[in-house]
Design a protein around this motif. Structure first.
Motif, PDB file in Angstrom:
ATOM      1  N   ASP A 198       0.809  -1.225   0.000  1.00 38.26           N
ATOM      2  CA  ASP A 198       0.000   0.000   0.000  1.00 38.26           C
ATOM      3  C   ASP A 198       0.840   1.272   0.000  1.00 38.26           C
ATOM      4  OD1 ASP A 198      -2.422  -1.248  -0.171  1.00 38.26           O
ATOM      5  OD2 ASP A 198      -2.821  -1.241   1.980  1.00 38.26           O
ATOM      6  N   LEU A 199       2.100   1.180   0.402  1.00 37.38           N
ATOM      7  CA  LEU A 199       2.994   2.331   0.397  1.00 37.38           C
ATOM      8  C   LEU A 199       4.154   2.066  -0.556  1.00 37.38           C
ATOM      9  CD1 LEU A 199       3.143   3.233   4.208  1.00 37.38           C
ATOM     10  CD2 LEU A 199       1.666   4.214   2.447  1.00 37.38           C
ATOM     11  N   GLY A 200       4.703   3.124  -1.117  1.00 36.12           N
ATOM     12  CA  GLY A 200       5.725   2.963  -2.132  1.00 36.12           C
ATOM     13  C   GLY A 200       7.019   2.365  -1.645  1.00 36.12           C
ATOM     14  N   HIS A 201       7.366   2.574  -0.364  1.00 36.48           N
ATOM     15  CA  HIS A 201       8.677   2.153   0.111  1.00 36.48           C
ATOM     16  C   HIS A 201       8.615   1.350   1.411  1.00 36.48           C
ATOM     17  CE1 HIS A 201      10.482   4.734  -2.921  1.00 36.48           C
ATOM     18  NE2 HIS A 201       9.573   5.624  -2.597  1.00 36.48           N
ATOM     19  N   THR A 202       7.433   1.152   1.954  1.00 37.98           N
ATOM     20  CA  THR A 202       7.256   0.397   3.192  1.00 37.98           C
ATOM     21  C   THR A 202       6.288  -0.741   2.918  1.00 37.98           C
ATOM     22  OG1 THR A 202       7.574   2.425   4.468  1.00 37.98           O
ATOM     23  CG2 THR A 202       6.642   0.546   5.628  1.00 37.98           C
ATOM     24  N   PRO A 203       6.696  -1.995   3.099  1.00 35.53           N
ATOM     25  CA  PRO A 203       5.897  -3.136   2.641  1.00 35.53           C
ATOM     26  C   PRO A 203       4.766  -3.530   3.587  1.00 35.53           C
ATOM     27  CG  PRO A 203       7.935  -3.918   3.595  1.00 35.53           C
ATOM     28  CD  PRO A 203       8.019  -2.418   3.614  1.00 35.53           C
ATOM     29  N   ILE A 204       3.810  -2.657   3.764  1.00 34.45           N
ATOM     30  CA  ILE A 204       2.696  -2.971   4.653  1.00 34.45           C
ATOM     31  C   ILE A 204       1.360  -2.858   3.926  1.00 34.45           C
ATOM     32  CG2 ILE A 204       3.876  -2.286   6.774  1.00 34.45           C
ATOM     33  CD1 ILE A 204       2.333   0.334   6.688  1.00 34.45           C
ATOM     34  N   ALA A 205       0.384  -3.564   4.472  1.00 32.48           N
ATOM     35  CA  ALA A 205      -1.014  -3.381   4.101  1.00 32.48           C
ATOM     36  C   ALA A 205      -1.627  -2.465   5.150  1.00 32.48           C
ATOM     37  CB  ALA A 205      -1.733  -4.724   4.065  1.00 32.48           C
ATOM     38  N   LEU A 206      -2.176  -1.357   4.737  1.00 29.62           N
ATOM     39  CA  LEU A 206      -2.770  -0.416   5.687  1.00 29.62           C
ATOM     40  C   LEU A 206      -4.019  -1.051   6.296  1.00 29.62           C
ATOM     41  CD1 LEU A 206      -2.284   2.888   3.680  1.00 29.62           C
ATOM     42  CD2 LEU A 206      -1.012   2.114   5.690  1.00 29.62           C
ATOM     43  N   ALA A 207      -3.980  -1.243   7.610  1.00 27.52           N
ATOM     44  CA  ALA A 207      -5.063  -1.953   8.295  1.00 27.52           C
ATOM     45  C   ALA A 207      -5.059  -1.597   9.768  1.00 27.52           C
ATOM     46  CB  ALA A 207      -4.900  -3.467   8.128  1.00 27.52           C
TER      47      ALA A 207
ATOM     48  N   ASP B 191      -9.902  -3.814   3.486  1.00 24.54           N
ATOM     49  CA  ASP B 191     -10.697  -4.344   2.387  1.00 24.54           C
ATOM     50  C   ASP B 191     -10.452  -5.849   2.273  1.00 24.54           C
ATOM     51  OD1 ASP B 191     -11.928  -5.033   0.026  1.00 24.54           O
ATOM     52  OD2 ASP B 191     -10.964  -3.488  -1.192  1.00 24.54           O
ATOM     53  N   PRO B 192     -11.476  -6.696   2.474  1.00 24.77           N
ATOM     54  CA  PRO B 192     -11.254  -8.150   2.402  1.00 24.77           C
ATOM     55  C   PRO B 192     -10.697  -8.610   1.068  1.00 24.77           C
ATOM     56  CG  PRO B 192     -13.368  -7.664   3.445  1.00 24.77           C
ATOM     57  CD  PRO B 192     -12.848  -6.357   2.895  1.00 24.77           C
ATOM     58  N   ALA B 193     -10.901  -7.799   0.012  1.00 26.12           N
ATOM     59  CA  ALA B 193     -10.392  -8.182  -1.306  1.00 26.12           C
ATOM     60  C   ALA B 193      -8.864  -8.206  -1.334  1.00 26.12           C
ATOM     61  CB  ALA B 193     -10.921  -7.225  -2.377  1.00 26.12           C
ATOM     62  N   LYS B 194      -8.216  -7.533  -0.370  1.00 23.81           N
ATOM     63  CA  LYS B 194      -6.749  -7.534  -0.319  1.00 23.81           C
ATOM     64  C   LYS B 194      -6.192  -8.885   0.126  1.00 23.81           C
ATOM     65  CE  LYS B 194      -5.925  -2.662   0.856  1.00 23.81           C
ATOM     66  NZ  LYS B 194      -5.207  -1.796   1.824  1.00 23.81           N
ATOM     67  N   ALA B 195      -7.002  -9.673   0.810  1.00 23.03           N
ATOM     68  CA  ALA B 195      -6.516 -10.919   1.422  1.00 23.03           C
ATOM     69  C   ALA B 195      -6.837 -12.103   0.516  1.00 23.03           C
ATOM     70  CB  ALA B 195      -7.143 -11.111   2.787  1.00 23.03           C
ATOM     71  N   GLY B 196      -5.822 -12.657  -0.124  1.00 20.25           N
ATOM     72  CA  GLY B 196      -6.002 -13.821  -0.963  1.00 20.25           C
ATOM     73  C   GLY B 196      -5.971 -15.114  -0.169  1.00 20.25           C
ATOM     74  N   PRO B 197      -6.144 -16.242  -0.829  1.00 20.18           N
ATOM     75  CA  PRO B 197      -6.180 -17.541  -0.136  1.00 20.18           C
ATOM     76  C   PRO B 197      -4.916 -17.830   0.676  1.00 20.18           C
ATOM     77  CG  PRO B 197      -6.985 -17.746  -2.397  1.00 20.18           C
ATOM     78  CD  PRO B 197      -6.431 -16.365  -2.272  1.00 20.18           C
TER      79      PRO B 197
ATOM     80  N   GLY C 217      -5.232 -18.316   9.591  1.00 16.80           N
ATOM     81  CA  GLY C 217      -6.028 -19.299  10.324  1.00 16.80           C
ATOM     82  C   GLY C 217      -7.392 -18.780  10.748  1.00 16.80           C
ATOM     83  N   ASN C 218      -8.148 -19.656  11.380  1.00 15.36           N
ATOM     84  CA  ASN C 218      -9.529 -19.347  11.732  1.00 15.36           C
ATOM     85  C   ASN C 218      -9.668 -18.342  12.864  1.00 15.36           C
ATOM     86  OD1 ASN C 218     -10.452 -21.140   9.785  1.00 15.36           O
ATOM     87  ND2 ASN C 218     -10.453 -22.880  11.216  1.00 15.36           N
ATOM     88  N   ALA C 219      -8.612 -18.133  13.657  1.00 10.68           N
ATOM     89  CA  ALA C 219      -8.706 -17.209  14.792  1.00 10.68           C
ATOM     90  C   ALA C 219      -8.560 -15.755  14.369  1.00 10.68           C
ATOM     91  CB  ALA C 219      -7.653 -17.554  15.839  1.00 10.68           C
ATOM     92  N   VAL C 220      -8.278 -15.525  13.099  1.00  5.92           N
ATOM     93  CA  VAL C 220      -8.133 -14.160  12.585  1.00  5.92           C
ATOM     94  C   VAL C 220      -9.167 -13.944  11.496  1.00  5.92           C
ATOM     95  CG1 VAL C 220      -6.601 -12.499  11.469  1.00  5.92           C
ATOM     96  CG2 VAL C 220      -5.664 -14.162  13.095  1.00  5.92           C
ATOM     97  N   SER C 221     -10.046 -12.962  11.690  1.00  2.99           N
ATOM     98  CA  SER C 221     -11.053 -12.631  10.682  1.00  2.99           C
ATOM     99  C   SER C 221     -10.708 -11.302  10.032  1.00  2.99           C
ATOM    100  CB  SER C 221     -12.444 -12.565  11.312  1.00  2.99           C
ATOM    101  OG  SER C 221     -12.490 -11.560  12.311  1.00  2.99           O
ATOM    102  N   ILE C 222     -11.172 -11.116   8.826  1.00  3.20           N
ATOM    103  CA  ILE C 222     -10.914  -9.883   8.078  1.00  3.20           C
ATOM    104  C   ILE C 222     -12.244  -9.246   7.737  1.00  3.20           C
ATOM    105  CG2 ILE C 222      -9.904  -8.901   5.978  1.00  3.20           C
ATOM    106  CD1 ILE C 222      -7.930 -11.247   5.993  1.00  3.20           C
ATOM    107  N   GLU C 223     -12.390  -7.999   8.177  1.00  2.00           N
ATOM    108  CA  GLU C 223     -13.637  -7.262   7.970  1.00  2.00           C
ATOM    109  C   GLU C 223     -13.327  -5.925   7.310  1.00  2.00           C
ATOM    110  OE1 GLU C 223     -16.559  -8.438   8.609  1.00  2.00           O
ATOM    111  OE2 GLU C 223     -16.036 -10.210   9.814  1.00  2.00           O
ATOM    112  N   PRO C 224     -14.268  -5.368   6.570  1.00  2.95           N
ATOM    113  CA  PRO C 224     -14.048  -4.038   5.997  1.00  2.95           C
ATOM    114  C   PRO C 224     -13.996  -2.978   7.089  1.00  2.95           C
ATOM    115  CG  PRO C 224     -16.309  -4.734   5.644  1.00  2.95           C
ATOM    116  CD  PRO C 224     -15.587  -5.925   6.202  1.00  2.95           C
ATOM    117  N   ARG C 225     -13.382  -1.872   6.774  1.00  4.03           N
ATOM    118  CA  ARG C 225     -13.260  -0.808   7.770  1.00  4.03           C
ATOM    119  C   ARG C 225     -14.622  -0.311   8.242  1.00  4.03           C
ATOM    120  NH1 ARG C 225      -9.737   4.742   6.956  1.00  4.03           N
ATOM    121  NH2 ARG C 225     -11.101   6.046   8.190  1.00  4.03           N
ATOM    122  N   ALA C 226     -15.625  -0.435   7.402  1.00  4.94           N
ATOM    123  CA  ALA C 226     -16.971   0.007   7.783  1.00  4.94           C
ATOM    124  C   ALA C 226     -17.521  -0.793   8.959  1.00  4.94           C
ATOM    125  CB  ALA C 226     -17.916  -0.110   6.583  1.00  4.94           C
ATOM    126  N   ALA C 227     -16.913  -1.951   9.249  1.00  2.00           N
ATOM    127  CA  ALA C 227     -17.376  -2.782  10.368  1.00  2.00           C
ATOM    128  C   ALA C 227     -16.800  -2.327  11.701  1.00  2.00           C
ATOM    129  CB  ALA C 227     -17.005  -4.241  10.114  1.00  2.00           C
TER     130      ALA C 227
END
Length: 607
Positions: free
Chosen positions: A219-228, A243-249, A256-266
């Motif tokens: 998400d940033l040009g020089h820092t390898p992070i996903a903004l979350a 955005d759940p679309a950022k997370a592929g299989p 794992g199952n103990a980590v869920s991904i939700e949109p920021r609107a949640a």
């Protein structure tokens, strides 16, 4: 994770100056503030993740003022406006922000709160609660103004062509490079929460989220992070808000199952579900919106430090090994570059931008390279005196024979992050005595800090003066900190420890990586900075019951021999430099051949 030309993601500050002049943008904002019924507005540099680096959609300060430095803040009133920055950027601020529209303020000599007290006491000043931590708002409120949270950012209402939010894919970072699984990390932090009697913690720093989950992104040009953002509960279950679309299989399987991904609107609903629970919020690193929303939901807000920050700073054994390997690769690239520069610079014909592009090409040839860790600072002559100078097509100038050249650069390798500065002499003639004298003072300060041993409990502010002492003895100084923390395939600037008189009193701990970069700058003439990275390690040479620490130098690149006044070195300094150069030749030399290997042997010969 790797984009075009090795970049992690596009990060371009669009120049709107032609189509939308600065005075029009300021007028538009003032009209919007009048419509909202406030007397002013505070514009920080950061976005909602409060990081140093922001995507194009978060470049509100640059859009409004023209100032593109990575540290700053603006305040807009109906009748006046000011931009604040630190000593690294005062020259850049003077060049970029129109003084007819903006007062230019040194942020430590004239703090924003003092400016507000003088010019806006008693007025209603708006702010975006997503862009300010509670602690910063408390400091501003002491100015006597009434701070008014706004439901939406008024700049967004007048920034017609604002870029969209970044949407790069998030990916798992290999456990063998991290040294610990994400499940182990989550459980360790969850135990901290249980021990503190807390039910959950808000993680608003995207770097903390990345470290906790062994997750990286573009998400940033020089820092390898996903903004979350993330919410970690004391049973180690975690919700990531992006955005759940950022997370592929691959990422979902790794989490794992103990980590869920939700949109920021949640987020509002997730915080509302914490009614009656005790939730930790770091008041320095979390947008004020979170504490306000939790309190309104009936949760108990527990002010405390981000529990991920310190574990992230103390690198695991695998991360330390990765840093060493990354620095060896980076040294090969840098040495090939320095050999090239030594041949080409005396001829003339180079430009600042061309030099930076050539260094990038050498790094791109190295295994596991992903991107520059920041845009290279390539300052010829007087441009080197601009501490965070950035060459552009408008400022790019020729690199002339017989002048100094400052290059501050770094790389993101999959297993480590690098940052190195060298001050060079273009030749072919000999440098002036004054430049050699001052370069040697800076070098002596860098060596002094690198060779310091200290008892456990000593913090960065305690050591800052060690690097300055040679300069101070000559009546000289520099207007920036001596060093900052470095991430593990994360941000090139990482807290909480730093070598600076203004840094937090955070004791240095084993596994921390920090920069050692004293300097000296003569405006209009030249700049000098020399930077190596240091790993904090136990020092077994000191007997006794107290534990002692010292530094391992990670950077393996020779210094500029033409600028060293050997007569000004103490025997110990002379011996350390010779030993350092011998180590470089032994560790990096076998990976080079031809003319570059010959150059390195000459560069590393005893002084």
């Amino acid at each position: 994770m790797r984009g075009a030309h090795g970049n992690l993601g596009k990060h371009v500050v669009v120049n709107h100056l032609v189509t939308n002049p600065p005075q029009n943008r300021l007028l538009s904002l003032r009209s919007e503030l009048a419509r909202l019924g406030v007397d002013g507005f505070i514009v920080p540099r950061g976005d909602e993740y409060l990081g140093e680096y922001v995507p194009p959609s978060g470049e509100r300060l640059a859009w409004l003022t023209g100032f593109t430095g990575s540290a700053g803040l603006a305040i807009v009133l109906a009748d006046r406006a000011a931009v604040f920055t630190d000593g690294r950027y005062v020259t850049q601020l003077a060049q970029q922000a129109d003084p007819a529209l903006w007062e230019h303020c040194h942020i430590t000599e004239q703090p924003p709160a003092a400016w507000l007290k003088e010019h806006a006491a008693g007025r209603r000043i708006g702010y975006d609660p997503w862009l300010h931590p509670q602690a910063a708002l408390a400091r501003l409120a002491a100015s006597g103004v009434t701070l008014v949270p706004l439901a939406s950012n008024p700049i967004d209402a007048v920034w017609a062509d604002r870029p969209g939010a970044p949407a790069a894919a998030a990916e798992p970072w290999p456990e063998e490079l991290a040294g610990r699984s994400a499940a182990e990390k989550r459980e360790a932090i969850a135990k901290d929460l249980r021990d503190a009697g807390e039910d959950a913690v808000v993680l608003a720093d995207a770097h903390s989220v990345a470290w906790l989950l062994n997750m990286r992104g573009g998400d940033l040009g020089h820092t390898p992070i996903a903004l979350a953002f993330a919410l970690l509960r004391n049973d180690a279950s975690t919700t990531v808000f992006m955005d759940p679309a950022k997370a592929g299989p691959a990422l979902r399987e790794a989490l794992g199952n103990a980590v869920s991904i939700e949109p920021r609107a949640a987020l509002p609903a997730a915080l509302a579900a914490l009614r009656g629970r005790k939730v930790r919020v770091d008041p320095e690193l979390t947008p004020a919106w979170f504490a306000t929303t939790l309190q309104e939901a009936g949760a108990e807000v527990s002010k405390g430090t981000d529990p991920v920050r310190m574990p992230r700073a103390c690198k695991t054994g695998a991360e330390q090994d990765g840093a060493r390997a990354a620095h060896r690769r980076d040294a090969r690239a840098m040495i090939r570059f320095l050999h090239w520069f030594a041949v080409e610079a005396p001829k003339g014909g180079l430009t600042e931008l061309a030099v930076g592009e050539r260094l990038l090409a050498f790094r791109q040839a190295e295994d596991r390279f992903r991107a520059e860790s920041f845009p290279a600072i390539t300052g010829a002559g007087e441009h080197g005196a601009i501490i965070h100078y950035r060459a552009t097509e408008a400022t790019d100038r020729a690199v002339r024979p017989d002048e100094s050249f400052l290059i501050d650069s770094g790389a993101q390798y999959l297993d480590g992050t690098t940052d190195i500065t060298r001050t060079l002499w273009t030749g072919p003639g000999m440098p002036p005595a004054e430049l050699r004298t001052r370069y040697t003072l800076v070098l002596r300060g860098m060596v002094a800090l690198a060779t310091t041993r200290f008892p456990e409990g000593v913090a960065g502010p305690h050591l800052d003066a060690i690097a300055r002492r040679p300069l101070w003895e000559a009546g000289l100084d520099y207007d920036h900190g001596t060093g900052h923390g470095i991430g593990a395939f994360l941000s090139v600037h990482e807290g909480p420890a730093a070598f600076s008189r203004n840094a937090a009193n955070i004791p240095l701990q084993e596994g921390m990586i920090l920069s050692d970069e004293p300097g000296f700058y003569l405006p209009g003439a030249y700049g000098i900075r020399i930077e190596n990275l240091l790993l904090v390690r136990p020092d077994p040479r000191v007997p006794g019951p107290k534990r002692w620490l010292g530094f391992e130098t990670l950077t393996l690149v020779p210094f500029e021999r033409a600028l060293i006044d050997t007569a000004a070195l103490t025997p110990a300094e002379h011996g350390w430099i010779d030993a350092y150069h011998a180590r470089i030749l032994a560790e990096i030399g076998p990976g080079l051949d031809g003319a570059a290997a010959d150059w390195l042997r000459a560069a590393c010969a005893p002084l």
